[in-house]
Scaffold this active site. Structure first.
Site, PDB file in Angstrom:
ATOM      1  N   ASP A  43       0.856  -1.206   0.000  1.00 31.46           N
ATOM      2  CA  ASP A  43       0.000   0.000   0.000  1.00 31.46           C
ATOM      3  C   ASP A  43       0.884   1.246   0.000  1.00 31.46           C
ATOM      4  O   ASP A  43       0.699   2.180  -0.794  1.00 31.46           O
ATOM      5  CB  ASP A  43      -0.877  -0.036   1.258  1.00 31.46           C
ATOM      6  CG  ASP A  43      -2.089   0.895   1.185  1.00 31.46           C
ATOM      7  OD1 ASP A  43      -2.813   0.985   2.186  1.00 31.46           O
ATOM      8  OD2 ASP A  43      -2.292   1.526   0.130  1.00 31.46           O
ATOM      9  N   SER A 129      -3.019  -9.822   1.940  1.00 34.21           N
ATOM     10  CA  SER A 129      -3.231 -10.255   3.332  1.00 34.21           C
ATOM     11  C   SER A 129      -2.115 -11.085   3.949  1.00 34.21           C
ATOM     12  O   SER A 129      -2.208 -11.421   5.138  1.00 34.21           O
ATOM     13  CB  SER A 129      -4.552 -11.032   3.496  1.00 34.21           C
ATOM     14  OG  SER A 129      -5.639 -10.139   3.556  1.00 34.21           O
ATOM     15  N   GLY A 131       1.001 -10.271   4.473  1.00 32.69           N
ATOM     16  CA  GLY A 131       2.023  -9.474   5.161  1.00 32.69           C
ATOM     17  C   GLY A 131       1.507  -9.056   6.527  1.00 32.69           C
ATOM     18  O   GLY A 131       1.259  -9.889   7.408  1.00 32.69           O
TER      19      GLY A 131
HETATM   20  N1  APR Z   1       5.481  -5.147  -4.592  1.00 34.47           N
HETATM   21  C1  APR Z   1       4.888  -6.370  -4.437  1.00 34.47           C
HETATM   22  N2  APR Z   1       4.598  -6.906  -3.241  1.00 34.47           N
HETATM   23  C2  APR Z   1       4.933  -6.189  -2.139  1.00 34.47           C
HETATM   24  C3  APR Z   1       5.553  -4.905  -2.213  1.00 34.47           C
HETATM   25  C4  APR Z   1       5.825  -4.400  -3.503  1.00 34.47           C
HETATM   26  N3  APR Z   1       6.410  -3.204  -3.683  1.00 34.47           N
HETATM   27  N4  APR Z   1       5.744  -4.464  -0.933  1.00 34.47           N
HETATM   28  C5  APR Z   1       5.295  -5.424  -0.107  1.00 34.47           C
HETATM   29  N5  APR Z   1       4.805  -6.469  -0.821  1.00 34.47           N
HETATM   30  C6  APR Z   1       4.246  -7.737  -0.359  1.00 34.47           C
HETATM   31  C7  APR Z   1       4.564  -8.175   1.044  1.00 34.47           C
HETATM   32  O1  APR Z   1       5.877  -8.707   1.127  1.00 34.47           O
HETATM   33  C8  APR Z   1       3.488  -9.245   1.228  1.00 34.47           C
HETATM   34  O2  APR Z   1       3.911 -10.462   0.615  1.00 34.47           O
HETATM   35  O3  APR Z   1       2.834  -7.617  -0.362  1.00 34.47           O
HETATM   36  C9  APR Z   1       2.302  -8.679   0.426  1.00 34.47           C
HETATM   37  C10 APR Z   1       1.186  -8.111   1.280  1.00 34.47           C
HETATM   38  O4  APR Z   1       1.743  -7.504   2.445  1.00 34.47           O
HETATM   39  P1  APR Z   1       1.199  -6.096   3.012  1.00 34.47           P
HETATM   40  O5  APR Z   1       1.594  -5.012   2.106  1.00 34.47           O
HETATM   41  O6  APR Z   1       1.620  -6.022   4.446  1.00 34.47           O
HETATM   42  O7  APR Z   1      -0.397  -6.219   2.915  1.00 34.47           O
HETATM   43  P2  APR Z   1      -1.436  -6.993   3.840  1.00 34.47           P
HETATM   44  O8  APR Z   1      -0.839  -8.172   4.518  1.00 34.47           O
HETATM   45  O9  APR Z   1      -2.647  -7.176   2.975  1.00 34.47           O
HETATM   46  O10 APR Z   1      -1.762  -5.920   4.991  1.00 34.47           O
HETATM   47  C11 APR Z   1      -2.488  -4.776   4.615  1.00 34.47           C
HETATM   48  O11 APR Z   1      -0.865  -3.293   5.581  1.00 34.47           O
HETATM   49  O12 APR Z   1       0.269  -1.636   4.444  1.00 34.47           O
HETATM   50  C12 APR Z   1      -0.822  -1.905   5.254  1.00 34.47           C
HETATM   51  O13 APR Z   1      -2.414  -0.249   4.590  1.00 34.47           O
HETATM   52  C13 APR Z   1      -2.121  -1.629   4.555  1.00 34.47           C
HETATM   53  O14 APR Z   1      -3.377  -1.811   6.575  1.00 34.47           O
HETATM   54  C14 APR Z   1      -3.063  -2.471   5.378  1.00 34.47           C
HETATM   55  C15 APR Z   1      -2.235  -3.713   5.650  1.00 34.47           C
END
Ligand code: APR
Length: 188
Positions: A43, A129, A131
């Site tokens: 995000d 989801s 991460g």
């Molecule tokens: N490109 C591709 N994948 C990425 C990138 C990127 N630039 N950055 C991170 N990721 C991966 C992470 O390594 C993970 O495998 O995206 C996947 C999802 O992780 P998160 O971004 O933490 O998303 P999520 O688990 O859905 O949690 C969402 O985190 O950032 C906040 O605002 C967001 O509150 C929400 C929560």
């Protein structure tokens, strides 16, 4: 770069490792939160790369009481190499008995629908989801790939989507998705 691809129906499902903000597609799916407030992981990367206009667009479409898990809203893509961003709200993992699987499946279907409505030919997904939201990656990978593969098989006569890319940020996540892809036999 790791990459794997399989055809389902007339469309291609491709796995690759990389930064989703740098892969040119028609539409990029974001792993957002219910408040559509931006965040840290993918995000944060998407908002940084897109520029401040993305948040201004979200301000105009944000529901007062937040976007429920499983739903997604579309905006433009600012400076990203895309036309659209689909902000999907993934489920927070709470042990698996709180509708998490249904909400995760719904995220992917919502983004596929938004893509069809905008005639997006290519759509990229992060691993939603798995991460900050803590969803076990093997289960999430199987749900994600089975949802997209099943959609392509069911809609092969009418889908406008040529290719879905899962852009995975690290080796272990790529491996989990590759295992799930290997297990998913496409039914001709
Ligand atoms: N490109 C591709 N994948 C990425 C990138 C990127 N630039 N950055 C991170 N990721 C991966 C992470 O390594 C993970 O495998 O995206 C996947 C999802 O992780 P998160 O971004 O933490 O998303 P999520 O688990 O859905 O949690 C969402 O985190 O950032 C906040 O605002 C967001 O509150 C929400 C929560």
């Amino acid at each position: 770069m790791n990459t794997r691809a399989r055809q389902f129906g007339r469309s291609t499902l491709r796995l690759l490792t990389g930064d989703i903000t740098r892969i040119p597609v028609d539409a990029i799916a974001n792993a957002a939160n219910s408040a559509l407030a931006g965040g840290v992981g993918v995000d944060g990367a998407i908002h940084r790369a897109a520029g401040p206009g993305l948040m201004r667009e979200l301000d105009a479409v944000r529901p007062a009481d937040g976007l429920p898990a499983g739903q997604a809203v579309a905006t433009g893509a600012g400076d990203l190499p895309a036309k659209f961003v689909f902000h999907a709200v993934g489920p927070i993992w709470r042990g698996g008995k709180h509708g998490e699987a249904e909400a995760l499946v719904s995220c992917y279907l919502s983004c596929l629908r938004l893509a069809e409505e905008r005639a997006a030919r290519t759509l990229s997904f992060p691993s939603i989801s798995t991460g900050a939201y803590g969803y076990p990656v093997d289960e999430a990978a199987a749900l994600a790939l089975n949802t997209v593969a099943g959609y392509f098989e069911q809609h092969q006569a009418d889908t406008l989507i040529d290719e879905v890319l899962f852009v995975l940020f690290d080796g272990p996540t790529f491996s989990a998705y590759a295992r799930a892809l290997d297990r998913r036999s496409s039914v001709e």
